[in-house]
Scaffold this active site. Structure first.
Site, PDB file in Angstrom:
ATOM      1  N   ASP A  64     -29.322   0.478 -23.116  1.00 11.18           N
ATOM      2  CA  ASP A  64     -29.453   1.895 -22.778  1.00 11.18           C
ATOM      3  C   ASP A  64     -30.258   2.019 -21.484  1.00 11.18           C
ATOM      4  OD1 ASP A  64     -29.194   4.805 -24.097  1.00 11.18           O
ATOM      5  OD2 ASP A  64     -31.122   4.649 -23.061  1.00 11.18           O
ATOM      6  N   ASP A  85     -23.312   8.935 -11.969  1.00 11.91           N
ATOM      7  CA  ASP A  85     -22.041   8.211 -12.167  1.00 11.91           C
ATOM      8  C   ASP A  85     -22.041   6.897 -11.390  1.00 11.91           C
ATOM      9  OD1 ASP A  85     -21.139  10.214 -13.778  1.00 11.91           O
ATOM     10  OD2 ASP A  85     -19.780  11.111 -12.317  1.00 11.91           O
ATOM     11  N   ASN A 139     -30.545  11.815 -13.601  1.00 17.26           N
ATOM     12  CA  ASN A 139     -29.475  12.780 -13.350  1.00 17.26           C
ATOM     13  C   ASN A 139     -30.036  14.117 -12.869  1.00 17.26           C
ATOM     14  OD1 ASN A 139     -26.969  11.603 -13.663  1.00 17.26           O
ATOM     15  ND2 ASN A 139     -26.842  12.001 -15.850  1.00 17.26           N
ATOM     16  N   GLU A 188     -24.937   6.839 -21.421  1.00 13.10           N
ATOM     17  CA  GLU A 188     -25.577   5.787 -20.625  1.00 13.10           C
ATOM     18  C   GLU A 188     -25.781   4.504 -21.433  1.00 13.10           C
ATOM     19  OE1 GLU A 188     -29.033   8.424 -22.130  1.00 13.10           O
ATOM     20  OE2 GLU A 188     -26.916   8.623 -21.615  1.00 13.10           O
TER      21      GLU A 188
END
Length: 341
Positions: A215, A232, A223, A258
């Protein structure tokens, strides 16, 4: 599939391509599945939406195709694969029927030839007139012309079918890839993970296997700070780095959001932990730059939970144990592998 289903598939196939060409719809797997479902009229809501668009604007835009696919088809991504398979079956049936017809024409021509030779044999025996002889020959020529037309039609149909088969094979390959690969990162997706995990549990390697769940740390904050496009990009770079470890049977998957997962065969817990630590260190070295400002962004780190498969346990239990180790890694400060081996 029954003969009725074959006939339906053949009919849909004949309508599908011309209709997509008429409305200038790109023949990719998603659009193929969407328009096949529309033609087959198996989804009332989709049919209604498509008809309304065609009636109001005379076409269906690419954006609408994407929206309709996501709303009505995406949950059954195998529609494109199924459609292509049915297309193959329909083509096979059509060719088979034409072959039967051609064989019948051949049998008729053979019978005509045998009758002609029998009649020509009477020329000497019964002194057939010139007119009678010419009539026999003309009949043979007529049969010859008909069989040439029949075989020529069959040959042309085979050529057309080969072109369609090549197109369907390409569509099927793309649909298969789409069904089992993550659209953003290109690596295997969650559906493929479930399939691979079930296979390993059903027939474990001699030395067992480990599950790694990874993770990205503080990804939500990343983000929020740099935007989803940069997020991305991080996911793509992480997937690319994980793919570099896919050797000796190791497979990497985008597990969701993620999170990523790796299946590591023929490794005990210690071996799986060493693979995880190598991956962690490798991702920690990733350098990301903001193309707009040229500045280097914060380093990307990952936390990894490792679990070794125990004989007889379920996929859910194995995943739960790996998740527990991942949460422990997060609680201890992130950018680490748990358990420590």
């Amino acid at each position: 599939m029954s003969n009725d289903s074959f006939a339906l598939s053949a009919g849909y196939l004949k309508k599908l391509v011309p209709l997509m060409m008429k409305y200038q719809v790109p023949a990719n797997p998603k659009n193929y599945a969407l328009w096949y479902t529309y033609i087959a009229n198996t989804d009332e809501a989709l049919t209604k939406a498509m008809n309304e668009s065609l009636q109001s604007s005379g076409s269906v835009s690419l954006e609408q195709c994407t929206e309709l696919y996501e709303a009505h088809i995406a949950d059954g991504q195998n529609e494109g694969i199924q459609a292509a398979q049915e297309g193959f079956e329909a083509l096979a049936l059509e060719i088979s029927n034409t072959m039967v017809d051609t064989m019948k024409d051949t049998d008729v021509f053979q019978s005509t030839l045998e009758k002609t030779f029998s009649q020509l044999a009477r020329v000497d025996e019964e002194a057939m007139s010139t007119e009678e002889t010419i009539a026999v020959v003309r009949n043979a020529l007529k049969g010859s012309k008909e069989i040439r037309q029949s075989t020529s039609f069959f040959k042309n149909q085979l050529a057309d079918a080969q072109k369609e088969i090549d197109r369907l094979k390409e569509t099927l390959a793309e649909a298969n890839e789409q069904a089992f690969n993550d659209a953003l990162t290109g690596i295997l997706n969650r559906r493929s993970f479930d399939k691979h995990l079930d296979k390993l549990i059903a027939s474990p390697p001699e030395r067992g296997f480990c599950l790694l769940i990874c993770d990205l740390d503080h990804f939500k904050s990343f983000n929020d700070t740099y935007g989803h496009l940069m997020g991305d990009q991080v996911l793509k770079l992480t997937a690319k780095r994980l793919a570099q470890f896919c050797r000796e049977g190791i497979e990497a998957f985008r597990y969701g959001g993620e999170e990523f997962a790796l299946l590591v065969p023929n490794r005990p817990l210690g071996g799986g932990g060493r693979v995880a630590e190598t991956i962690r260190a490798s991702i920690d070295k990733l350098a990301i730059k903001d193309k707009k400002t040229g500045s280097k962004l914060d380093n990307i780190t990952v936390s990894i939970g490792v679990a070794q498969f125990e004989k007889g346990e379920s996929p859910r239990n194995l995943i739960s144990r790996a998740d527990a180790q991942l949460y422990e890694a997060k609680n201890l400060g992130r950018n680490r592998v748990m358990p420590i081996t």
